[in-house]
Scaffold this active site. Structure first.
Site, PDB file in Angstrom:
ATOM      1  N   LYS A   1       0.619  -1.212  -0.022  1.00  0.00           N
ATOM      2  CA  LYS A   1       0.088   0.140   0.068  1.00  0.00           C
ATOM      3  C   LYS A   1       1.054   1.276  -0.224  1.00  0.00           C
ATOM      4  O   LYS A   1       1.457   1.934   1.230  1.00  0.00           O
ATOM      5  CB  LYS A   1      -0.833   0.046   1.533  1.00  0.00           C
ATOM      6  CG  LYS A   1      -2.349   0.491   0.983  1.00  0.00           C
ATOM      7  CD  LYS A   1      -1.913   2.108   0.558  1.00  0.00           C
ATOM      8  CE  LYS A   1      -1.544   2.760   1.508  1.00  0.00           C
ATOM      9  NZ  LYS A   1      -1.458   4.802   1.768  1.00  0.00           N
TER      10      LYS A   1
ATOM     11  N   CYS B   1      13.615  11.488   6.724  1.00  0.00           N
ATOM     12  CA  CYS B   1      13.852  10.891   8.145  1.00  0.00           C
ATOM     13  C   CYS B   1      14.955  11.028   8.404  1.00  0.00           C
ATOM     14  O   CYS B   1      14.962  11.214   9.703  1.00  0.00           O
ATOM     15  CB  CYS B   1      12.783   9.476   8.585  1.00  0.00           C
ATOM     16  SG  CYS B   1      13.978   8.278   7.706  1.00  0.00           S
TER      17      CYS B   1
END
Length: 497
Positions: free
Chosen positions: A173, A281
């Site tokens: 996904k 990140c």
């Protein structure tokens, strides 16, 4: 308007839920595509396709798996420019950065090509009379991945190539904001000869995510994203009996000691804070300057920042592109204005930046904040944008205490010429990835990626040996083959003789 659909059972499948999400070009601000959002039923169809494929793929030979992966590596390499263009069009990052993303993803495909070495197992012979013990690793079944917007190709390739190399089948996904790169990766996998159903893609929002987390036929879930969502993924997935690795957010610090090469530190701060518009990140969010380091370092950073070119990602002269959405752009900008109100010095204010001819794009110039303190929102929160804060401290001990007090522990770096200080730092700092004069210490593919504390939920880091262990489970087999001279009955407790 073009619609990005699902990929189920080895082919494109049109969405039937009737729900769609917009896909924008961040440089223009215009919606150029839409993506179909999967219902729980459509997720179930993908899982069923994966489960059916596992019946044969899970028992396939390592030779067959690696032959597909070697071909896949060739195809992704041949199409890397096309994949990079899809990333730039939907994410906004500059083309060179997008090419680098594909290259880092290919590292894990290459690791997956060597899976026979990783799955060799162990054998002890003659542990007792004519008794042997073998430790082997086997696939889990159907596994899933939920990936973020900031690396549309790399993070999916951190997951599914290794998972399928281990014999699992996969349901991906991807972020609904950037769906095209993942779809292209699935097309290339089919071209490489990956059997139908081994890799499936369902697009969508929380409905699709929850359907994955709750589905009884999914054995494990990998996730990369923000800390609140990572915590939710881990809590929900484990509550439904799944193995979960959920990589969360970060507030990465870069410690600069007085003996550091300040030109190297300034270059590194620029690259690590503003590359990919700070939407990664592993971006450096905070420079911790010790002693009298701050003033000259800030001067060097500002000098370099003034020369940066910001523009559309498909312009070869651009060094930084727009942010992913207007909403996110406005949120990041609010931290700059909020820092000023809370007492920080705004050395560079990027909040009013725009690009001629692209006035509706999601633009934000780079911002540099000085005299930031731990109480300020710009320090406490993960900003995920081109904003760099400078915190001044007097000593190394004060710096390490500040950094270790952070709830996150993803990546960190130290800049120094002192080997003893660097060695002490790498042992004392509470973070999963440490750089010594390296601002973004993302490990190469055969070492695992992951942080500590609120940057990781679960016991396994991603890719590398940890990735292999996450996508497999151990089994110990004890065997004794009777010798013709054996015989008789013995009801006593087995002993190691």
């Amino acid at each position: 308007m073009k619609t990005i659909n699902h990929w189920i059972g080895g082919k494109p499948v049109e969405g039937v839920s009737g729900n769609f999400g917009p896909v924008y070009n961040p440089a223009t601000g215009a919606q150029e595509k839409q993506v179909a959002f999967a219902s729980a039923g459509e997720v179930d169809a993908a899982v069923r396709a994966a489960k059916e494929a596992f019946a044969s793929w899970g028992t396939s030979s390592l030779t067959k798996r690696t032959s597909v992966l070697f071909k896949y590596r060739e195809l992704v390499d041949a199409h890397r420019a096309e994949i990079a263009r899809l990333i730039t069009a939907e994410h906004g990052k500059v083309h060179s950065d997008a090419l680098g993303e594909v290259a880092r993803g290919l590292e894990i495909v290459e690791l997956a090509c060597g899976i026979p070495e990783k799955l060799k197992g162990e054998l002890s012979t003659q542990v007792s009379t004519r008794v042997d013990v073998a430790a082997i690793r086997q696939s889990l079944g159907v596994v899933a991945g939920i990936t973020p917007f900031n690396f549309p190709a790399m993070v999916p390739m951190w997951m599914f190539p290794l998972a399928i190399a281990c014999g699992n089948t996969f349901v991906l996904k991807p972020s609904e904001k950037v769906p095209s790169a993942a779809f292209k990766l699935a097309e290339l996998a089919a071209e490489a000869g990956l059997p139908d159903g081994v890799l499936n893609i369902v697009n969508g929002d929380k409905v699709a995510v929850d359907a994955i987390l709750e589905h009884p036929d999914i054995a494990a879930v990998s996730f990369v994203g923000s800390t609140p969502i990572a915590r939710y993924i881990h809590t929900t997935g484990t509550a439904h009996g799944k193995r979960v690795q959920a990589l969360g957010g970060a507030k990465n610090h870069m410690l600069v000691l007085p003996d550091a090469d300040l030109d190297l530190a300034a270059d590194s701060a620029i690259n690590a804070a503003y590359g990919s518009a700070g939407e990664r990140c592993m971006a450096i969010s905070v420079v911790v300057a010790v002693g009298e380091t701050a003033d000259p370092l800030i001067g060097k950073i500002k000098e370099r920042a003034d020369r940066l070119r910001i523009g559309p990602g498909d312009d070869p002269s651009s060094e930084m592109g727009p942010l992913i959405t207007k909403v996110h752009r406005d949120k990041v900008a609010s931290y700059v204005t909020g820092a000023a109100a809370q007492g920080a010095d705004v050395v560079i204010d990027g909040t009013g930046y725009t690009v001629e001819g692209y006035e509706d794009g999601h633009w934000l110039g780079i911002s540099l904040l000085d005299h930031v303190t731990p109480e300020m929102d710009a320090y406490r929160d993960e900003i995920f944008g081109p904003v760099l804060s400078v915190v001044r401290v007097d000593t190394y001990d004060e710096a390490i205490a500040l950094m270790n007090n952070s709830p996150w522990g993803n990546g960190t770096a130290i800049f120094t010429r002192d080997g003893g200080a660097a060695r002490r730092f790498q042992l004392e700092v509470e973070a999963g990835m440490v750089g010594v004069n390296v601002p973004i210490p993302v490990p190469v593919g055969y070492h695992s990626f992951g942080g500590w504390k609120d940057s990781l939920f679960g016991d396994h880091h991603i890719y590398g040996n940890d990735g292999v262990h996450f996508y497999t489970r151990g089994k110990v087999v004890t065997t004794r083959w009777p010798d013709p001279s054996d015989g008789g009955i013995n009801l006593g407790f087995p002993s190691n003789h």
